[in-house]
Design an enzyme around this catalytic site. Structure first.
Site, PDB file in Angstrom:
ATOM      1  CD  GLU A 295      -2.443  -1.235   2.633  1.00 47.77           C
ATOM      2  OE1 GLU A 295      -4.095  -1.438   1.907  1.00 47.77           O
ATOM      3  OE2 GLU A 295      -2.607  -0.588   3.205  1.00 47.77           O
TER       4      GLU A 295
ATOM      5  CB  CYS B  60       3.472   7.256   3.367  1.00 51.45           C
ATOM      6  SG  CYS B  60       3.500   6.354   4.851  1.00 51.45           S
TER       7      CYS B  60
ATOM      8  CB  CYS C 154       6.376  -5.234   9.481  1.00 47.21           C
ATOM      9  SG  CYS C 154       7.632  -4.156  10.033  1.00 47.21           S
TER      10      CYS C 154
ATOM     11  CB  CYS D 289       5.528  -2.020  16.404  1.00 46.48           C
ATOM     12  SG  CYS D 289       6.987  -1.590  15.812  1.00 46.48           S
TER      13      CYS D 289
ATOM     14  CB  CYS E 114       2.461  -1.089  14.016  1.00 46.45           C
ATOM     15  SG  CYS E 114       2.661  -0.396  12.031  1.00 46.45           S
TER      16      CYS E 114
ATOM     17  CB  CYS F 283       0.570   7.006  11.036  1.00 43.58           C
ATOM     18  SG  CYS F 283       2.127   6.357  11.676  1.00 43.58           S
TER      19      CYS F 283
END
Length: 401
Positions: free
Chosen positions: A120, A133, A140, A144, A147, A379
């Site tokens: 994305e 962004c 990933c 986290c 996230c 975010c």
């Protein structure tokens, strides 16, 4: 809030082509030269042809070889027979009520991948600037806890060409090439001549775990004879891969952002698990030693505001103490919720009191206005859900929105 319009593009995966053409869009100068040599361009012409194609691809943004008017017709036909100028494929485009745009992009399948991977990319327009962004990995590894991207397993690193391709695709969609027409629904596009003024490596993935490809991609992005983004307008955000931080400053020389979110190791171990490997003291030392650090080249520290977790006034004072002596800007980020998260966003009054403590200490501490929440583009919300959804399931979900 009305549902965000969703543009679905045919997501059928075609049968494997007999000989799929490779795109030249997004290649570095060295890789472009290799491709032209492999395509039959004589050695003595290579440098000239690279410069010609570089200008057409990265200054004008053309998508057809036939538009390269200063290249011979024979060479244009020769290149068209074996290469394309394609960008990543758009699976869906969502436009938030605030003008933020999110693209779900399909990349070319590589090696033994069962299906083409997806990432994305998000464009955030403001009155005087536009921030793109971009992602550096599919998924990933950092997990986290606050996230959404961290809930998607790592599939692979993006190649430099795929990282640059996100910038080119975005410029296509918003009309950011010379003489290009913007979208008919061009809500809230900047008034500036350039619609993409800033690029942030804050999308999917940890960019310093894909160092070489990200570095090569940013060399293309900052090339003054091409996309021409100033390195002062490029920011790499890391969760704290300490050994690579000074190397990035020395070799890439962009702005740096640190995904911090806590002021003590016990809490940061929970929120940002890489802290168990590179604790806060080591991270802060790497920041103090960052090449070129100055008041004009401050490090941005990102701090997501989590209700009852890291938002006390004691934490605000600890943050000020932690960053003492580091030229810094502190971005306070209201937590952006995502399905099944256990966290909540801090109350607005709490965020304001936290910001006041930081401001009194002399740090700029803007509270980042959430953008694109209604399309999960804010975010910490990026995650290529389509990895586990069929096209029909995505279409059904959009109809129910």
């Amino acid at each position: 809030m009305t549902a965000a319009p969703l543009v679905e593009i045919d997501a059928q995966i075609p049968a494997e082509p007999a000989a799929e053409k490779r795109s030249l869009a997004g290649l570095t100068r060295a890789r472009l030269k290799e491709a032209l040599a492999a395509g039959g361009v004589p050695e003595k012409q290579l440098n000239m042809r690279v410069n010609q194609l570089w200008s057409w691809i990265y200054v004008r943004g053309i998508t057809r070889f036939e538009d390269m008017t200063d290249v011979s017709k024979d060479l244009r036909r020769q290149l068209d027979a074996i290469y394309t100028l394609d960008r990543p494929e758009i699976i869906s485009e969502q436009i938030s009520v605030d003008g933020t745009r999110k693209w779900l992009l399909r990349l070319a399948k590589r090696g033994h991948e069962a299906r083409p991977p997806e990432v994305e990319t998000v464009y955030i327009p403001e009155s005087d600037r536009g921030t793109l962004c971009i992602s550096s990995q599919v998924g990933c590894t950092l997990t986290c806890s606050f996230c959404h991207t961290g809930t998607q397993r790592l599939v692979r690193n993006l190649e430099a060409q795929e990282i640059v391709g996100q910038i080119m695709l975005a410029r296509d969609r918003i009309g950011d090439w010379p003489g290009a027409k913007g979208p008919d629904d061009g809500r809230l596009l900047p008034a500036s001549e350039r619609k993409i003024t800033n690029v942030v490596l804050m999308g999917m993935g940890e960019p310093l775990y894909n160092f070489d490809n990200v570095k090569a991609a940013m060399e293309v992005a900052s090339d003054g004879d091409g996309l021409a983004l100033s390195k002062r307008r490029i920011t790499l955000s890391t969760s704290g891969v300490v050994p690579e931080i000074p190397r990035w400053g020395e070799e890439a020389d962009t702005m740096l952002a640190i995904s911090l979110h806590a002021t003590n190791d016990a809490l940061r171990d929970e929120l940002v698990p890489i802290n168990r490997k590179y604790p806060i003291a080591e991270l802060m030392q790497a920041c103090r030693d960052y090449p070129g650090l100055s008041n004009a080249r401050r490090i941005t520290f990102e701090y997501v505001m989590l209700k009852g977790v890291n938002d006390s006034l004691a934490e605000a004072r600890a943050l000020v103490k932690l960053l003492a002596g580091i030229p810094a800007k502190i971005n306070l980020i209201p937590f952006n919720p995502w399905p099944n998260t256990r966290y909540e966003c801090s109350d607005w009054e709490t965020i304001e009191r936290f910001a006041e403590v930081v401001n009194r200490a002399g740090y700029a501490s803007p509270v980042r206005t959430p953008r694109g929440r209604d399309i999960l583009a804010a975010c910490g919300q990026l995650r290529s859900e389509s990895l586990r959804l069929s096209a029909s399931e995505r279409r059904s979900g959009a109809e129910k929105a």
